[in-house]
Structures are given as structure tokens and as C-alpha cells.
Design an enzyme around this catalytic site. Structure first.
Site, short mmCIF file in Angstrom:
data_model
loop_
_atom_site.label_atom_id
_atom_site.label_comp_id
_atom_site.label_asym_id
_atom_site.label_seq_id
_atom_site.Cartn_x
_atom_site.Cartn_y
_atom_site.Cartn_z
N GLY A 221 34.53 34.86 50.52
CA GLY A 221 33.52 34.57 49.50
C GLY A 221 33.49 33.08 49.25
O GLY A 221 32.44 32.46 49.15
N HIS B 214 36.38 31.36 39.59
CA HIS B 214 37.61 31.72 40.31
C HIS B 214 38.15 30.51 41.09
O HIS B 214 39.32 30.15 40.98
CB HIS B 214 37.28 32.87 41.25
N GLU B 215 37.26 29.87 41.83
CA GLU B 215 37.70 28.75 42.68
C GLU B 215 38.15 27.55 41.85
O GLU B 215 39.09 26.86 42.21
CB GLU B 215 36.59 28.33 43.64
N MET C 9 36.49 29.36 49.26
CA MET C 9 37.85 28.89 49.47
C MET C 9 38.08 27.63 48.66
O MET C 9 37.28 26.70 48.70
CB MET C 9 38.05 28.64 50.97
N GLU C 10 39.22 27.62 47.94
CA GLU C 10 39.43 26.61 46.89
C GLU C 10 39.96 25.27 47.37
O GLU C 10 40.59 24.56 46.58
CB GLU C 10 40.41 27.19 45.87
N HIS D 94 41.59 27.92 40.57
CA HIS D 94 42.58 27.61 41.60
C HIS D 94 42.95 26.13 41.67
O HIS D 94 44.00 25.79 42.18
CB HIS D 94 42.03 27.98 42.98
#
Ligand SMILES: [Zn+2]
Length: 1033
Positions: free
Chosen positions: A438, A473-474, A440-441, A477
Site C-alpha cells: 500500500g 500510518h506512514e 512504504m515509510e 512510522h
């Protein structure tokens, strides 16, 4: 990262985010009765070499199950091994006996038949001779010498068995994990990708410090053709060195004749070339077609968890943090991005330009390094002194506004919430046209699928909710994961559980209109369902092999992780105590690596009154599963007891697991407001408390913030049912959803008969709230699918009528006009999709007419975003509609809408079209291969698709694992989607036979164990409830 799944009802058509790397799964679509299934994950494979060469003979790491795992999960392993028709232990020994060059095979027998007596005598003599021979053979040669044998040093460890390097020389390391004698300090990296030939050259100069005297440097590299390597010690001269490679473990090494001494500094430099990857990890190539029909290429990276080593030699474990200075050579027509801001651009003599990025001002794990070469455009703004930009392909620049705005808000929120400023000067969010996860941080350069970042003017609030969640969410992180990183992948949940938790928490604060509470509630229900299986694993689990690491990206790390954090927060007595604890944790370990216990210790330190958080929480992270709490009452005494909630189809003895459960409960006199909530800590098997005799009923697990299921016993259930039948508002909507989830879970466990489920559901016709309705639809939907696939058509159609009766009036009250509230959109899309899937004429006709208006208007008419999936799915069932959607799919630039079209196309019942879509997605030209898990998941919900898809997976398994690593979330999704609706012995045998034939190509995945368990549970449930359903439906 964010796995891509989609959670509740209507969202099934939207990507959601477990974002990160591998989870691109779609959650069961409540909505669509005819189509849907849960998906979730899995365990790993080992190279035969690993078995043969594993250092100490007792430590056979056989495909994901080291000896330690056997201790913990012996039952699982053995039962699954039985299932797979093999035993892990036998596997290793048979491997040895058949393939080891050191053990001779017995010659084929051929002899005449001697008499009985001769046989006996011969055998006796042979046994004696053999015994003597063995004694003599095994006694060391020194036994009979004058000096005798030297006394062995009993404390000296056994010398590890070193494997051979590719050049035949002995490789100086024999473990999967790297030695800790060397620490990298800084990487100076230059990349020169050639987007015409799809290759790149690289130069990596790694500064290191010696921590312990050593004669070797061991690090990772995979598929890199190293052309030159030099070594420089301190201020000495650089000299050429030979690089040894052991491919099965993706390790390279340099050996030195003399020891490097503690505290010495040295630099190892590599020059190399490689192909850009054709899968979705490492330094990979991607492409898209622009609005003029031209194919444009780009190169991007995806390193988590183990792919940085595919782009440059490195110490590719999260605890080897270092700084990075990155340079990229590119054609002037491209631009490049990396974690840090660009420092300068220099023209090169070759006509290329070199971008040099600032050296990172933070120590960073290798999996967070990122760079991109493309022709993207961007929009930017400033937030708390950080330059925030959103990049996309030029044609989609107008779709970046919402992401920019939301990212800026969230950055400010997190800066304030964590009391630690985001440490970099810039934050880029980039939509990559071909991307598996979905998002990537990567620190400072977060990569996304286009669907999880871009929105156009027509996007619905529900689509905005998805994008906002993934960004939340990212961004979380950047603190949880990037600033403070788990020491090893066994504690991946410290990254993912936290980011998942923060994603809901932050959005409830800054964008409350998105109503992420329902989403989080349904996420917790699904996490319980998955964790109930015997194939589940503890949140914190030992992992070693690459496949085991891939499999950690699952709902246990993400969703159970987030759920237990919520439970902890809800059980702490003082407001803000949880927040204080996590700030303490982030500050204490900023820039460092941690283990689970570090988090609990930080929380313990700030607790007032002082409370041992570790004692309470370790029962939730160190053992798999969760408790079933049983409530029994005698007069004014109520007893709570706990036992593991374990779904097994056999009589597996339950391991004596116990949890420290922060039980919450309300009763009929006060059941709605937070103040009504009472607490009780259940740490023993069973404990009692007194309640006023006047209390009519208790509801445990207020708003389902605890990670357990409750059985109230027949009387308790009846009391709750009676109360709800009289007035549904005696419980909060979350609590009504909670009792629905729990009673279905107990039915699957075999604890309550189906009639009791029906009894409880009798309040549904009065229900109007989203959470209880979507949960009930999801549960009934999955039963419908089982019946449908078993061709129990009579019962399936009775279940349809039952659903119609329960939800008919609520369905009728829905409109087809624009709806602002996210919660109402979720409810409406679930109901209308269900009605269409049930072939309710009125709804199907309305969907058709909306689609006609849409096509007649040359696709300018706006169908409300939350209804598009239902409308497209109905349209795709006709020949013309399918063709129209297919043509539209090829030209549309709205990615969220394209995904809905693709789901609609995949829901076709025409076998030729099903075959065509699967093939097209595997080839990747017309439909991106990244969409294959979504397509298979959607297809399996329909009757025509599911057997077809299972066939496709079996035939194309090797090509699938070329694209998606064994154990990855994509593979987990594919395995689950294709098998989770089987419920017969024939299918069980088929699935078992197929996966056991795969050997190291996937047979040991946890998702395979899960698939087999699920089929047996389906079979048991159907067989036990068929009669009751005939009676009650
Ligand atoms: Zn994540």
C-alpha cells in the site's frame, strides 16, 4: 509499510493499508453476498544448503521451524506436518540421507532365498562382526598408541561447518544472521541506472568500525555482479581484496590474514553492476503510459524487509544503523529523489548529470533507504518548518492536493503529540505507478500506490478516508520504526502495530468526520478471527529465514498489535498515561533499536500508581491466540473464567495458556456512557465478584476495546437478547457489533447452536447503525458463500430470504444520491451491494439505470463514490456492460475508480473472461500484476471464479512466486482467497496434495497451515449446522 487491504463493507473495493510492504489483501466484502472472502496470512522455506550447512548439528533450521520453534509450537508443527504428509524432522533427516554425499545409500537388494536356520546364524554372525567393526571404527586412532588420546576440552564449542563460496573457497561464516564484530558507520553510495537497458552500475564505499578483533567482514549482497573491491585500514593505502560469496544466504565476505583490531576504522569499497529488478523489490523498474499513449519508464526502490542488499552491499539487518550519502547519475530528462534533500547537481562528461543528496543527519536502518529516478512533477507546502511535497506522474498532478493537505496536518499533529520534531528538512510522498504494497515509510521519501495517495474531484469521502489512513500510518512510522526501530524482525509489531494504532488515533483527532472508529472496530474483529486459528503465532515470534520474515507482515503484527495497544490504553487508569509512556519510549530510544520489553518498561516507568505493565502485557505478546472469557452467575455472585479460544477441527489438547485480562463491563442500570464502565483484572483461571442482585444482565468488553471473546452462557445470552429486543439502545453500537461478532465466533467454535445465533439476531430489523449491520452482513455473507460453493442451493436461497427479511426495511430506506457522512456511506454501500448481489430486482434495475445514465453522459455523470462498486459490478454481468467497463479501465486516470472497475470485471461469471483477466494480470501489460491478489480475491467470491482461480494458482504457482516472494502478503492473500471457501474432504485432500508437492516453494508457509485448518473448520461447521439451518432459516 502498509499492506494493502480493505476493511469493512464497501471498502473492500478500496485499498487499505496495512500499508507497507506486503499486505495487499482485500478484506471480506460485507457488501457482496455473491462475492467475497477473508484473506489473510501464513510460514517459510529454506534452501537445502541451509539444512546441510547449519552450524551445530542440533540446530536444523528447517524451513521456518528452528528447534526453538518446535519447543513452543510443537503441536502446530507436528500436526501441520502430518497434514502435509511429512514431518519436519523427517524432512531434514531424509534430506540428509538422500542427498548428502557423505552417507552411502544401500545398494539395491538382490539375493537368493537361504534357509531359515542359515538366516538366523548369518544374522547373528553379522551382528557381532558389525558391532566389532563399529567399535574399532569409531574409536579414535590414538586409543591404542602409547601416548593415549589427548583430553578433549569439554568447554570448547564445536567448530561450525562453513559452507563453500561460489569460487570453491570456504566461506568464513555459517549463520543466517551477520556477526557483530563489525559495525557500519557510513555508506557513500553512487547509482547509475540505465533505463534503456534496465541495468545499473553502483559504487558503495562503507566506512566501518571494528567492535571485536576479527579476521573477516561479512555482509549482505544479492544478485550483484561485483567487479572490483578494495579495502583500506585506517589511513593506510587501499588495496584490492577478494570477495567471497555464499548465495543461499545472500552473504558476501572478505577474509584477512591478520586480525582487524577493536576500534580500528576501515573502508570497504565495491564496484558492481546488476539488472534492475522485474519484481516489486530491490531497485526495480516500473512503467506507465502517459496521456499521449507513450510508454514512460522509471526506477524506484522497495527495500523492506530484505531487499536493500539487492541494490548495494550492506549490513542488511535493522540494528545496523548508519548514515548514508547517496549520489545518482541520470539523464537530464529525468529527475531523482532520495531520503534527503538534494545538495547539488553536477554535469558529467558522459552527458549525464549527477544529483548528490545531503548526508543523512540521522542513523538509519538499510530497509529505509530509498531513491527514485523518474519524470515526476510535484506540489509542495511548508509544515512546521518541513518542506512537504507530493509527487506523481505529470498527468496526475491535479490529484495530489488532498494528500498534501492531509500530510501537512498530520505532520504537525505528530510533531506535537510525540513532543519530538520530525528530524528531516523535507518529506516527500510519491505515487508510484507500479507498486505492490500500500505504501512504504522510507525516511523522508514515502512511496505509495497511486490508489493510496491520489484523489480527483469526484472522489468520495470513503476514498479520502483510505488515503488519509495510509498517510497517517506512514507518517507515524517516521517515529515508530524510523526513529526507534525494532532490533530484529521478531518484533515487527513494534513498528506495525504502533503505526496501525496511531493511524486510527490520529485521524479520530484531526479528521473526526472520517469516522475511523468503525473501521478500527472491524479490524479488531478480523484480527480475532485470524488469531483464533491454531496456525496463528505470538505477536513477538522468533524468525530467522527470509520467508519467516516476510510472513511477519500479517494481521497479527499489524492488527492484533494495534488492538492490544488499544486495550492497554483503555485499561490505564489516568488519561494521558499511555501517551506519556510512548513519549518516554520514543525519547529514551531515539535513534536506537528496541525490543518489546523496552516499550513495557517505558510505560511502567510513567504509570501512577506504579504498575508492572510488562507483567500484564507479556501474556499478550509472547503467546499466540486470545482468551475466551466465560461468565456464569449465581444470585449476586458472578464468576469470570478464562481459557484459550482455539479453533481446531481435531481434539488438539489446549496448551495451558493464561492471560492477564483487563476486563471491562457494564450492566443494565448503566451501560452507555464511559463512566458506566467497570474494571476487573482477571489474571487467574477463574475469579468471582459480587454484583447487586437487581442487575439483569452484564455486557463485558465495553465497546470491544479488549482483545477477547465472551460467552455469557445460555441465560446470559438470553438476557442480552431480551434486552436488545425490547430496546436496541441499551447498548452502544460498538457493543451491539461486539455481541454479534462474539456469537458467530462461538458458533464457529461449536459452543453455541445456530438457533442461538438466530435468536440473538432477532433485534436486527430495528438496527440502523453501521457497525452492527456491517458485522452481521459480513458473517451471514460468509455462511452464504459456503452454502453456495457447496451447491446447497435450497439453503442458500433461504438464507437470502432471511437476509432480505432482516435488512429489507433498512435497505429500502437508503437513497442513491450523494451522501456526505462516511459512516452512512459505509452502511449504504454494504446494504445496496448486498441487495444487488441477492439479485433484488429493484436494486439491480436502479444500478443498471445509473450505469446507463453514466455511459449516455459520456462518463461525465457522477455516480456517488460509495455506490460505484455496486453499480459497476451489476453492469459487468452483461456483455455490453463488461465491454464498456473494460474499455474504460484502459483509459481512466482515476485510480480508485479503476480499481472498482477491475473488481467489477473480475466478478464476471463468464469463464472465458475469467481466464482472460487472470492471464492479463499475470502478463502485466494490460492489467498490472500488482492487482493479481485483488483479482483472485474478487473472483473467488463468485461461483464461476473460485474453482477457476484455484486451478490457475496451481498451474502458475512458479510464476506467482517469481513476482511475489514466498510468504509475502500477496501470496498469503492468494492462498487464502482460493482456499477459504472449500468445505469438503475432496477439496481438503486436493489443497493438501498441492501444497505438500511444492516442497521448498511454499509448502511450509503458515498460510498453508491456515488454509488447511480453515477448510476443516468449514467442513465441521457445515456438517454440525446443516440441520439447524434447515430448521431455522
Ligand atoms: Zn506500516
Amino acid at each position: 509499510m502498509d499492506l494493502f487491504d480493505s476493511n469493512t463493507a464497501e471498502q473492500a473495493n478500496l485499498p487499505r493499508n496495512m500499508i507497507e510492504n506486503s499486505l495487499f489483501e482485500e478484506e471480506p466484502d460485507v457488501v457482496d453476498l455473491a462475492k467475497d472472502s477473508n484473506t489473510f496470512p501464513t510460514f517459510p522455506t529454506l534452501d537445502p544448503d541451509e539444512v546441510a550447512y547449519e552450524p551445530r548439528s542440533s540446530r536444523l533450521l528447517v524451513r521456518g521451524l528452528g528447534e526453538n520453534d518446535m519447543d513452543d509450537d510443537e503441536e502446530d508443527c507436528e500436526s501441520s506436518a502430518r497434514l502435509l504428509g511429512m514431518s519436519f524432522m523427517n524432512r531434514s533427516s531424509s534430506h540428509r540421507s538422500s542427498s548428502s554425499p557423505y552417507i552411502r545409500q544401500s545398494p539395491p537388494r538382490s539375493c537368493s532365498r537361504p534357509s531359515g536356520r542359515t538366516m538366523v546364524v548369518c544374522v547373528f554372525v553379522l551382528v557381532i562382526v558389525a558391532s566389532l567393526t563399529m567399535v574399532l571404527y569409531f574409536l579414535p586412532g590414538c586409543t591404542f598408541t602409547k601416548a593415549g588420546c589427548p583430553q578433549p576440552n569439554k568447554t570448547a564449542p564445536l567448530e561450525p561447518v562453513y559452507p563453500n563460496s561460489t569460487n570453491g573457497e570456504l566461506f568464513p561464516w555459517a549463520e543466517l544472521r551477520l556477526p557483530h564484530s563489525i559495525r557500519p558507520l557510513n555508506y557513500d553510495l553512487t547509482f547509475a541506472p540505465d533505463l534503456d537497458s534496465m541495468t545499473f552500475t553502483g559504487k558503495a564505499a562503507i566506512e566501518m568500525s571494528v567492535l571485536h578483533n576479527t579476521k573477516r567482514i561479512v555482509l549482505h549482497a544479492a544478485n550483484l555482479n561485483i567487479t572490483k573491491a578494495t579495502f583500506k585500514l585506517g589511513n593506510g593505502q587501499a588495496r584490492d581484496v577478494t570477495v567471497l560469496e555464499y548465495k543461499p544466504r545472500q552473504q558476501i565476505a572478505v577474509k584477512f590474514p591478520e586480525e582487524l583490531k577493536t576500534d580500528q576504522q576501515c573502508v570497504l569499497t565495491f564496484e558492481y553492476n546488476a539488472n534492475l529488478s522485474h519484481s516489486y523489490d530491490g531497485f526495480y523498474n516500473s512503467s506507465y503510459t502517459d496521456k499521449y499513449g507513450n510508454k514512460r519508464v522509471l526506477a524506484a526502490t522497495q527495500f523492506e524487509p530484505l531487499s536493500a542488499r539487492k541494490a548495494f552491499p550492506c549490513f542488511d539487518e535493522p540494528s545496523f544503523k548508519a548514515t548514508f550519502l547517496i549520489k545518482i547519475n541520470r539523464k537530464p530528462t529525468y529527475m531523482s529523489l532520495s531520503n534527503m534533500p538534494k545538495a547539488k547537481t553536477t554535469p558529467l562528461s558522459s552527458g549525464l548529470e549527477q544529483d548528490e543528496f545531503e548526508k543523512t543527519n540521522v542513523n538509519m536502518s538499510t530497509y529505509l533507504v530509498a531513491f527514485i529516478v523518474a519524470n515526476f512533477t510535484s506540489v509542495s507546502s511548508s509544515a512546521s518548518g518541513t518542506n512537504v511535497s507530493v509527487y506523481s506522474v505529470p498527468d496526475k498532478k491535479e490529484q495530489t492536493g488532498f494528500a498534501l493537505d492531509t500530510a501537512s496536518k498530520l505532520l504537525q499533529f505528530y510533531n506535537k503529540f510525540f513532543e519530538i520534531e520530525y528530524p528531516l528538512k523535507k518529506l516527500d510522498l510519491v505515487a508510484i505507478p507500479d507498486f505492490l504494497a500500500g505504501a512504504m515509510e522510507n525516511w523522508g521519501l514515502i512511496t505509495f500506490r497511486e490508489t493510496t495517495l491520489l484523489l480527483d474531484n469526484n472522489s468520495s469521502s470513503l476514498e479520502k478516508q483510505v488515503v488519509a489512513s495510509v498517510i497517517a500510518h506512514e507518517l507515524a512510522h517516521q517515529w515508530f520504526g524510523n526513529l526507534v526501530t525494532m532490533s530484529w524482525w521478531n518484533d515487527l509489531w513494534l513498528n506495525e502495530g504502533f503505526a496501525t494504532y496511531m493511524e486510527y488515533m490520529s485521524l479520530q483527532e484531526i479528521l473526526p468526520s472520517f469516522d475511523t472508529g468503525n473501521l478500527f472496530l472491524s479490524v479488531r474483529f478480523r484480527a480475532l478471527d485470524k488469531d483464533a486459528l491454531n496456525s496463528s503465532h505470538p505477536v513477538s515470534t522468533e524468525v530467522n529465514t527470509p520467508e519467516q520474515i516476510e510472513e511477519m507482515f500479517d494481521s497479527v503484527s499489524y492488527e492484533k498489535g494495534a488492538s492490544i495497544l488499544l486495550m492497554l490504553n483503555a485499561s490505564l487508569p489516568k488519561e494521558q498515561q499511555f501517551k506519556k509512556g510512548i513519549i518516554q519510549y520514543l525519547k529514551s530510544f531515539s535513534g536506537l533499536n528496541t525490543e518489546t520489553v523496552d516499550l513495557w518498561n517505558s510505560l511502567t516507568q510513567v504509570s501512577t500508581p506504579r504498575r508492572n505493565i510488562s507483567e500484564m502485557m507479556s501474556s499478550w505478546t509472547s503467546q499466540k491466540g486470545f482468551p475466551l472469557v466465560t461468565v456464569s452467575r449465581k444470585g449476586d455472585m458472578v464468576t469470570f473464567s478464562q481459557e484459550p479460544f482455539l479453533l481446531t477441527s481435531d481434539n488438539t489438547t489446549k496448551a495451558p495458556r493464561q492471560w492477564n485480562i483487563p476486563i471491562t463491563f457494564v450492566n443494565d442500570s448503566c451501560s452507555l456512557a464511559p463512566e458506566c464502565r467497570q474494571m476487573f483484572n482477571l489474571s487467574k483461571k477463574s475469579e468471582s465478584l459480587k454484583v447487586p442482585g437487581s442487575v439483569k444482565w452484564l455486557k463485558l468488553n465495553y465497546k470491544n476495546t479488549g482483545f477477547y471473546v465472551v460467552d455469557y452462557g445460555q441465560d446470559g445470552w438470553n438476557a442480552i437478547r431480551d434486552a436488545l429486543s425490547e430496546n436496541i439502545s441499551v447498548l452502544t453500537a460498538e457493543d451491539r457489533a461486539s455481541v454479534i461478532h462474539n456469537i458467530f465466533a462461538l458458533s464457529r467454535l461449536g459452543r453455541v447452536p445456530f438457533e442461538q445465533v438466530c435468536h440473538l439476531l432477532s433485534f436486527m430489523p430495528n438496527e440502523t447503525e453501521t457497525a452492527p449491520v456491517t458485522e452481521a452482513l459480513l458473517q451471514l455473507n460468509s455462511i452464504y458463500r459456503l452454502l453456495d460453493k457447496r451447491q446447497e442451493s435450497g439453503l442458500a436461497s433461504r438464507l437470502k430470504s432471511y437476509i432480505q427479511n432482516q435488512f429489507g426495511s433498512l435497505m429500502e430506506s437508503q437513497t442513491w444520491k450523494e451522501e456526505e457522512s462516511v459512516s452512512k456511506q459505509e452502511l449504504r454501500s454494504a446494504l445496496i451491494s448486498t441487495a444487488c448481489a441477492l439479485n433484488n430486482e429493484g436494486y439491480v434495475a436502479k444500478a443498471k439505470s445509473l450505469f446507463k445514465t453514466y455511459t449516455d453522459s459520456n462518463f461525465t455523470f457522477k455516480i456517488p463514490g460509495d455506490l460505484q462498486q455496486a453499480v459497476f459490478t451489476v453492469a459487468a454481468q452483461s456483455d455490453d456492460g463488461w465491454k464498456t467497463l473494460n474499455a474504460l479501465y484502459a483509459t481512466s486516470t482515476n485510480d480508485a475508480q479503476k480499481r472498482k472497475m477491475l473488481k467489477a470485471l473480475a466478478s464476471t461469471q463468464d469463464p472465458r473472461r475469467i481466464a482472460w483477466i487472470l492471464k492479463a494480470a499475470l502478463n502485466g501489460a494490460i492489467i498490472q500484476t500488482q492487482e493479481l491478489p485483488l483479482i483472485i480475491n474478487t473472483m473467488c467470491n463468485g461461483f464461476a471464479g473460485y474453482l477457476f482461480a484455484w486451478d490457475f494458482v496451481q498451474v502458475n504457482w512458479d510464476r506467482l512466486i517469481e513476482k511475489f516472494p514466498v510468504g509475502s502478503f500477496a501470496i498469503q492473500t492468494i492462498v487464502k482467497s482460493t482456499t477459504s471457501q472449500f468445505s469438503t474432504q475432496v477439496h481438503l485432500d486436493q489443497v493438501q496434495a498441492f501444497f505438500s508437492s511444492l516442497k521448498q516453494r511454499g509448502s511450509q508457509m503458515r498460510s498453508v497451515q491456515e488454509a488447511l485448518e480453515t477448510i476443516r473448520l468449514n467442513k465441521r461447521w457445515i456438517e454440525n449446522n446443516l440441520q439447524a439451518m434447515r430448521k431455522w432459516l
